[in-house]
Scaffold this motif. Sequence first.
Motif, PDB file in Angstrom:
ATOM      1  N   PHE A   1      -2.880 -67.976  17.550  1.00 46.39           N
ATOM      2  CA  PHE A   1      -4.014 -67.455  16.781  1.00 46.39           C
ATOM      3  C   PHE A   1      -3.592 -67.161  15.340  1.00 46.39           C
ATOM      4  CE2 PHE A   1      -6.120 -65.655  20.838  1.00 46.39           C
ATOM      5  CZ  PHE A   1      -6.875 -66.808  20.987  1.00 46.39           C
ATOM      6  N   GLY A   2      -2.384 -66.609  15.202  1.00 46.61           N
ATOM      7  CA  GLY A   2      -1.883 -66.303  13.868  1.00 46.61           C
ATOM      8  C   GLY A   2      -1.671 -67.547  13.029  1.00 46.61           C
ATOM      9  N   LEU A   3      -1.128 -68.589  13.644  1.00 46.94           N
ATOM     10  CA  LEU A   3      -0.943 -69.850  12.924  1.00 46.94           C
ATOM     11  C   LEU A   3      -2.289 -70.417  12.475  1.00 46.94           C
ATOM     12  CD1 LEU A   3       1.846 -71.489  15.113  1.00 46.94           C
ATOM     13  CD2 LEU A   3       2.088 -70.635  12.768  1.00 46.94           C
ATOM     14  N   ALA A   4      -3.294 -70.311  13.345  1.00 44.87           N
ATOM     15  CA  ALA A   4      -4.622 -70.791  12.973  1.00 44.87           C
ATOM     16  C   ALA A   4      -5.218 -69.946  11.856  1.00 44.87           C
ATOM     17  CB  ALA A   4      -5.544 -70.775  14.196  1.00 44.87           C
ATOM     18  N   ASP A   5      -5.030 -68.623  11.934  1.00 44.58           N
ATOM     19  CA  ASP A   5      -5.547 -67.723  10.911  1.00 44.58           C
ATOM     20  C   ASP A   5      -4.928 -68.040   9.550  1.00 44.58           C
ATOM     21  OD1 ASP A   5      -7.110 -65.515  10.040  1.00 44.58           O
ATOM     22  OD2 ASP A   5      -5.364 -64.206  10.132  1.00 44.58           O
ATOM     23  N   ALA A   6      -3.627 -68.356   9.555  1.00 38.82           N
ATOM     24  CA  ALA A   6      -2.923 -68.616   8.306  1.00 38.82           C
ATOM     25  C   ALA A   6      -3.174 -70.019   7.771  1.00 38.82           C
ATOM     26  CB  ALA A   6      -1.424 -68.392   8.499  1.00 38.82           C
ATOM     27  N   HIS A   7      -3.136 -71.017   8.648  1.00 41.73           N
ATOM     28  CA  HIS A   7      -3.104 -72.402   8.181  1.00 41.73           C
ATOM     29  C   HIS A   7      -4.440 -73.139   8.282  1.00 41.73           C
ATOM     30  CE1 HIS A   7       1.263 -72.301   7.652  1.00 41.73           C
ATOM     31  NE2 HIS A   7       1.296 -71.596   8.773  1.00 41.73           N
ATOM     32  N   LEU A   8      -5.372 -72.621   9.072  1.00 43.11           N
ATOM     33  CA  LEU A   8      -6.708 -73.217   9.140  1.00 43.11           C
ATOM     34  C   LEU A   8      -7.727 -72.366   8.386  1.00 43.11           C
ATOM     35  CD1 LEU A   8      -6.855 -74.471  12.849  1.00 43.11           C
ATOM     36  CD2 LEU A   8      -6.317 -75.779  10.786  1.00 43.11           C
ATOM     37  N   LEU A   9      -7.721 -71.057   8.660  1.00 42.23           N
ATOM     38  CA  LEU A   9      -8.633 -70.162   7.955  1.00 42.23           C
ATOM     39  C   LEU A   9      -8.084 -69.717   6.609  1.00 42.23           C
ATOM     40  CD1 LEU A   9      -9.883 -67.969  10.952  1.00 42.23           C
ATOM     41  CD2 LEU A   9     -10.898 -70.040   9.976  1.00 42.23           C
ATOM     42  N   LEU A  10      -6.782 -69.940   6.389  1.00 48.40           N
ATOM     43  CA  LEU A  10      -6.138 -69.775   5.076  1.00 48.40           C
ATOM     44  C   LEU A  10      -5.980 -68.315   4.646  1.00 48.40           C
ATOM     45  CD1 LEU A  10      -7.736 -72.758   3.113  1.00 48.40           C
ATOM     46  CD2 LEU A  10      -5.770 -72.722   4.650  1.00 48.40           C
ATOM     47  N   TRP A  11      -5.459 -67.492   5.576  1.00 48.55           N
ATOM     48  CA  TRP A  11      -5.110 -66.111   5.218  1.00 48.55           C
ATOM     49  C   TRP A  11      -3.590 -65.990   5.198  1.00 48.55           C
ATOM     50  CZ3 TRP A  11      -4.822 -62.239   2.609  1.00 48.55           C
ATOM     51  CH2 TRP A  11      -4.431 -60.973   3.024  1.00 48.55           C
TER      52      TRP A  11
ATOM     53  N   LEU B   1      -0.948 -61.640  12.793  1.00 50.59           N
ATOM     54  CA  LEU B   1      -0.997 -61.969  14.217  1.00 50.59           C
ATOM     55  C   LEU B   1       0.250 -62.746  14.638  1.00 50.59           C
ATOM     56  CD1 LEU B   1      -4.742 -63.071  14.475  1.00 50.59           C
ATOM     57  CD2 LEU B   1      -3.761 -60.795  14.862  1.00 50.59           C
ATOM     58  N   TYR B   2       0.665 -63.688  13.825  1.00 51.46           N
ATOM     59  CA  TYR B   2       1.859 -64.484  14.106  1.00 51.46           C
ATOM     60  C   TYR B   2       3.081 -63.571  14.264  1.00 51.46           C
ATOM     61  CZ  TYR B   2       5.812 -67.607  13.026  1.00 51.46           C
ATOM     62  OH  TYR B   2       7.005 -68.278  13.044  1.00 51.46           O
ATOM     63  N   ALA B   3       3.292 -62.695  13.296  1.00 55.21           N
ATOM     64  CA  ALA B   3       4.459 -61.808  13.341  1.00 55.21           C
ATOM     65  C   ALA B   3       4.375 -60.838  14.510  1.00 55.21           C
ATOM     66  CB  ALA B   3       4.581 -61.037  12.026  1.00 55.21           C
ATOM     67  N   TYR B   4       3.185 -60.280  14.780  1.00 53.39           N
ATOM     68  CA  TYR B   4       3.051 -59.316  15.866  1.00 53.39           C
ATOM     69  C   TYR B   4       3.263 -59.973  17.222  1.00 53.39           C
ATOM     70  CZ  TYR B   4       1.583 -55.297  13.107  1.00 53.39           C
ATOM     71  OH  TYR B   4       1.553 -54.230  12.249  1.00 53.39           O
ATOM     72  N   GLY B   5       2.870 -61.242  17.342  1.00 47.05           N
ATOM     73  CA  GLY B   5       3.117 -61.941  18.593  1.00 47.05           C
ATOM     74  C   GLY B   5       4.601 -62.069  18.877  1.00 47.05           C
ATOM     75  N   ILE B   6       5.376 -62.434  17.858  1.00 45.03           N
ATOM     76  CA  ILE B   6       6.818 -62.589  18.039  1.00 45.03           C
ATOM     77  C   ILE B   6       7.506 -61.242  18.212  1.00 45.03           C
ATOM     78  CG2 ILE B   6       8.943 -63.353  16.909  1.00 45.03           C
ATOM     79  CD1 ILE B   6       7.315 -65.602  15.625  1.00 45.03           C
ATOM     80  N   ILE B   7       7.173 -60.290  17.362  1.00 47.15           N
ATOM     81  CA  ILE B   7       7.825 -58.973  17.430  1.00 47.15           C
ATOM     82  C   ILE B   7       7.401 -58.233  18.691  1.00 47.15           C
ATOM     83  CG2 ILE B   7       8.096 -56.747  16.255  1.00 47.15           C
ATOM     84  CD1 ILE B   7       7.593 -58.314  13.611  1.00 47.15           C
ATOM     85  N   GLY B   8       6.168 -58.461  19.151  1.00 50.49           N
ATOM     86  CA  GLY B   8       5.730 -57.863  20.408  1.00 50.49           C
ATOM     87  C   GLY B   8       6.582 -58.302  21.578  1.00 50.49           C
ATOM     88  N   MET B   9       7.050 -59.567  21.553  1.00 51.52           N
ATOM     89  CA  MET B   9       7.952 -60.045  22.602  1.00 51.52           C
ATOM     90  C   MET B   9       9.253 -59.250  22.616  1.00 51.52           C
ATOM     91  SD  MET B   9       7.496 -64.174  22.243  1.00 51.52           S
ATOM     92  CE  MET B   9       5.881 -64.951  22.093  1.00 51.52           C
ATOM     93  N   LEU B  10       9.723 -58.858  21.425  1.00 52.94           N
ATOM     94  CA  LEU B  10      10.939 -58.041  21.349  1.00 52.94           C
ATOM     95  C   LEU B  10      10.670 -56.627  21.829  1.00 52.94           C
ATOM     96  CD1 LEU B  10      12.295 -59.167  17.830  1.00 52.94           C
ATOM     97  CD2 LEU B  10      13.056 -59.952  20.082  1.00 52.94           C
TER      98      LEU B  10
ATOM     99  N   MET C   1       1.439 -63.069  24.278  1.00 52.31           N
ATOM    100  CA  MET C   1       1.971 -63.053  22.920  1.00 52.31           C
ATOM    101  C   MET C   1       2.049 -64.467  22.336  1.00 52.31           C
ATOM    102  SD  MET C   1       2.464 -59.896  22.016  1.00 52.31           S
ATOM    103  CE  MET C   1       0.906 -59.647  22.892  1.00 52.31           C
ATOM    104  N   GLY C   2       2.323 -65.444  23.186  1.00 51.54           N
ATOM    105  CA  GLY C   2       2.362 -66.825  22.716  1.00 51.54           C
ATOM    106  C   GLY C   2       1.020 -67.268  22.161  1.00 51.54           C
ATOM    107  N   TRP C   3      -0.047 -66.901  22.851  1.00 50.48           N
ATOM    108  CA  TRP C   3      -1.377 -67.229  22.346  1.00 50.48           C
ATOM    109  C   TRP C   3      -1.665 -66.489  21.047  1.00 50.48           C
ATOM    110  CZ3 TRP C   3      -3.588 -71.423  23.589  1.00 50.48           C
ATOM    111  CH2 TRP C   3      -3.504 -71.956  24.876  1.00 50.48           C
ATOM    112  N   LEU C   4      -1.167 -65.246  20.934  1.00 48.90           N
ATOM    113  CA  LEU C   4      -1.370 -64.494  19.692  1.00 48.90           C
ATOM    114  C   LEU C   4      -0.670 -65.187  18.528  1.00 48.90           C
ATOM    115  CD1 LEU C   4      -2.711 -61.939  18.565  1.00 48.90           C
ATOM    116  CD2 LEU C   4      -0.537 -60.738  18.921  1.00 48.90           C
ATOM    117  N   VAL C   5       0.524 -65.703  18.785  1.00 52.19           N
ATOM    118  CA  VAL C   5       1.233 -66.469  17.757  1.00 52.19           C
ATOM    119  C   VAL C   5       0.394 -67.662  17.310  1.00 52.19           C
ATOM    120  CG1 VAL C   5       3.245 -67.943  17.318  1.00 52.19           C
ATOM    121  CG2 VAL C   5       3.543 -65.729  18.449  1.00 52.19           C
TER     122      VAL C   5
END
Length: 447
Positions: free
Chosen positions: A119-129, A134-143, A113-117
């Motif tokens: 990936f999500g940061l990269a998707d949002a801040h590098l690829l600009l989506w 992915l970021y949210a699912y990584g964190i919520i998946g931990m819960l 899940m940490g890697w998914l987080v």
Amino acid sequence: MENLQVALPDQPDTLAPVSQSDRISTIDILRGVALLGILLMNIPMFSMPDRYTEAFRSNPEDFNFWVRAVILVVFEGKMRALFSMIFGAGILLCTTKKEAAGKSTAFLFYRRMGWLVLFGLADAHLLLWEGDILYAYGIIGMLAFLFRRIKPVYRALGIPLVALMDFGMSHAFYSDLRAKRMDYVKVQNEIKTGQKPNPEQQKILAQWREVELDFVPNEQDIKDNIKKMKSDYGTVAQKIRKDSWNWQTKYFLYGIADPLALMLLGIALFKWGFLTNKWSARKYRLTMLIGYGIGLPLVLYDFYYGFVNMPNLAASFRHMETHPVVWVNIIYPFQRILLVMAHTAAIMLIIQSGVIQQILNRIAAVGQMALTNYVMHTIICTLFFFGYGLNYYATFQYYQIFYVVFAIWIVQLVLSPVWLKHFYFGPLEWLWRSLTYWKIQPMRRRD
């Protein structure tokens, strides 16, 4: 990464990803349906200016009105709900066999899940989506992982409770905006005579201005944002990163309850066999009857309420100023669960019928490469619509952007099976597994 090892096929005592023989085709099909459907909801954020619906949302004579109506009634929220349910089922797929063999999976799963987080940061801040999940699912998946061993019936019974909590979080968000709106209206009335606002009034005006920038931009803001989105990478990034960071931090807590509840529901439905096509056709038909019979009237009423009471921004503000609580919003979490259950049951009946098997196989391939295909959505859409690409942002009518969706669907339905004919994983799935297990996973098929 000099310590990264190569995974060997003859190491039964080591932790390893789910093997190809253990894959469940119905899960891949459902994940593929959800992924393709999510693009229907995401495409306007890639392509359309702020408040784009005001041009047609109150005009039934406009074709765009009916396209939007179908999208909202049939797909909005349902595809993301299905994806959340399958994500929950994936928690069990990732851990059950390993735990049955006496292996601890907590550290492995949290690393995954940490890697998914990331990936999500990269998707949002590098690829600009800015709509990245992915970021949210990584964190919520931990819960969700913490609740994987609770009896399925308790998870299912908790859905109405969490739906109410979701309504409560939405209401808290709405109440905060409404309080700022009411303060703003009061100040506007106070300074109509032309006097200069005092420091307290200036603070209130500044707070509402922040709300405008984040959620309800004015006409000039819309023009400014269009200009930014049709500019170079740096200009687009400056805008997108700010919006993404706000959702990943300031507003993040408002969105936890919904996907968490659906992940838990997915775990329960997986254990009950609903998601693996183990129910009889009669039970799936009954699920469809109940889901559509109750869910469709609810969602249609919800749509009609918005059409009558909030046809444009000015009407929405008037509604907000006169309604401390929008009770109709409690419909949303219930209707989407009912409809996603009905949609899933319909898919299961199609699978059981044996028709369109070739299409189902292609959808399963899309689902098996869900991470790669999701990020591919970002890459294709940003390069097609944003200024540093082909610059089609704010160019098409609403209905026309779905031609882009259909084109992406065709590409992924064609390429995904071809890729998986030669490789075990999609490229990002391979990277994710290799990083999770800290071993280079086999990639190319030898057969």
